[in-house]
Design an enzyme around this catalytic site. Structure first.
Site, PDB file in Angstrom:
ATOM      1  N   PRO A   2       0.787  -1.216   0.000  1.00 38.07           N
ATOM      2  CA  PRO A   2       0.000   0.000   0.000  1.00 38.07           C
ATOM      3  C   PRO A   2       0.820   1.267   0.000  1.00 38.07           C
ATOM      4  CG  PRO A   2       0.170  -0.858   2.216  1.00 38.07           C
ATOM      5  CD  PRO A   2       1.141  -1.587   1.373  1.00 38.07           C
ATOM      6  N   GLU A   3       0.219   2.316  -0.546  1.00 39.36           N
ATOM      7  CA  GLU A   3       0.662   3.665  -0.258  1.00 39.36           C
ATOM      8  C   GLU A   3      -0.368   4.240   0.712  1.00 39.36           C
ATOM      9  OE1 GLU A   3       2.077   5.846  -3.646  1.00 39.36           O
ATOM     10  OE2 GLU A   3       2.563   4.022  -4.725  1.00 39.36           O
ATOM     11  N   LYS A  51       1.499   5.876   5.936  1.00 38.28           N
ATOM     12  CA  LYS A  51       1.252   4.455   5.681  1.00 38.28           C
ATOM     13  C   LYS A  51       1.060   3.675   6.973  1.00 38.28           C
ATOM     14  CE  LYS A  51       4.200   4.932   1.640  1.00 38.28           C
ATOM     15  NZ  LYS A  51       5.567   4.743   1.101  1.00 38.28           N
ATOM     16  N   ARG A 120       8.139  11.250  13.582  1.00 37.96           N
ATOM     17  CA  ARG A 120       9.132  10.998  12.543  1.00 37.96           C
ATOM     18  C   ARG A 120       8.552  11.189  11.144  1.00 37.96           C
ATOM     19  NH1 ARG A 120       9.865   5.616  14.696  1.00 37.96           N
ATOM     20  NH2 ARG A 120       9.328   5.067  12.566  1.00 37.96           N
ATOM     21  N   ASN A 161       5.925   4.564  -4.488  1.00 37.58           N
ATOM     22  CA  ASN A 161       6.605   4.626  -5.773  1.00 37.58           C
ATOM     23  C   ASN A 161       5.681   5.033  -6.922  1.00 37.58           C
ATOM     24  OD1 ASN A 161       8.997   4.497  -7.138  1.00 37.58           O
ATOM     25  ND2 ASN A 161       8.807   2.332  -7.645  1.00 37.58           N
ATOM     26  N   ARG A 250      14.596   2.859  -5.891  1.00 39.97           N
ATOM     27  CA  ARG A 250      13.439   2.266  -6.562  1.00 39.97           C
ATOM     28  C   ARG A 250      13.314   2.863  -7.947  1.00 39.97           C
ATOM     29  NH1 ARG A 250       8.914   1.716  -2.714  1.00 39.97           N
ATOM     30  NH2 ARG A 250       8.658  -0.040  -4.102  1.00 39.97           N
TER      31      ARG A 250
END
Length: 263
Positions: A2-3, A51, A120, A161, A250
């Site tokens: 998943p994104e 995510k 973060r 990506n 990537r």
DNA sequence: AAGAATGTTATGTA
DNA sequence: CTACATAACATTCT
């Protein structure tokens, strides 16, 4: 898999479907200890940030889930099958049972631990409080290529990506352009496009950036037919051969005509 | 049926 | 320190 849009989609679905009596059954494998401690407890809320997913339970513990590259949820209606061997966590609601498979992360933490994870992360475009200015500052002050910055979850949370390549193409920005050479107007356009694309993907469960041909059923189309450059031979807009190379580990995809590289 | 995949983290290198 | 790259991790799908 998943994104960020899928995390938000799961959060919405699970908040609705897992309300009420909750039990954890047959926790197995590397997350069994965390899951066993929740047996018989109730879920009070589900939140997505980038995510990451956070499930708040009635004993104040928080289950932090990250699906990683291959993790997924299996959803069952009645009759519910026995958990398969790789199921790490089963959550049972009214009329919906959810099995967590192959997560990168599944841990029982507390609200402070949740805050530490979120600290973060950069702004999440799918959250109402997303601070575009903070994202701009990070990009504007960096000499790294924007294509690398967009995969850094501390810059923006939730990009993966596919969204990296597709949104840069819509905004007409080359992935190799250094952050400090991105014009403010281009950033603003990109941010707008990103929000639209992610909200649509949350609604449909699929990242799409081109309209399907009139009269065709999008369900039957391959992903690459609904995208502009990602895993395509040619640019969906101008037909130029798509370039593909590794950036930040990537493969990024870009059209050299629509996204002219910096001089 | 080997390899790719919508990912993160720790470690390595210049 | 910075900015990359690379390996390891784990499962499903082709």
């Amino acid at each position: 898999m998943p994104e960020g849009h899928l995390a938000h989609r799961y959060a919405r679905e699970h908040a609705r479907g897992l309300a009420g009596r909750i039990a954890v059954a047959s926790p197995q494998g590397r997350f069994a200890v965390e899951a066993a401690a929740l047996d018989g407890r109730r879920i009070e809320g589900v939140e997505a940030y980038g995510k990451h997913l956070f499930y708040s339970w009635d004993d104040t513990s928080v289950v932090h889930v990250h699906l990683g590259l291959v993790g997924t949820f299996l959803h069952h209606r009645v009759p519910v099958p026995d958990p398969r061997g790789q199921v790490r966590l089963r959550m049972v609601g009214d009329g919906l049972t959810v099995d967590l498979v192959a997560p990168a992360r599944c841990e029982r933490i507390d609200p402070a631990g949740r805050d530490r994870v979120v600290e973060r992360l950069g702004p999440d475009p799918l959250r109402g409080d997303a601070d575009a200015e903070a994202v701009w500052q990070r990009i504007h002050r960096s000499r790294s290529p924007i294509g690398a910055l967009l995969l850094d979850q501390s810059v923006v949370a939730g990009l993966g990506n596919v969204l990296r390549s597709e949104t840069l193409h819509i905004a007409g920005i080359s992935p190799t352009r250094p952050g400090d050479q991105v014009a403010r107007a281009d950033f603003d356009r990109w941010w707008h496009v990103l929000g639209e694309t992610m909200r649509r993907a949350t609604a449909t469960g699929r990242i799409t950036t081109v309209d399907p041909p009139a009269g065709t059923d999008p369900e039957g189309l391959a992903d690459s037919d609904l995208r502009r450059v990602y895993k395509r031979e040619r640019c969906a807009r101008c037909g130029t051969v798509v370039q593909r190379w590794a950036l930040a580990g990537r493969d990024v995809h870009a059209c050299p005509a629509c996204q002219p590289p910096p001089r």
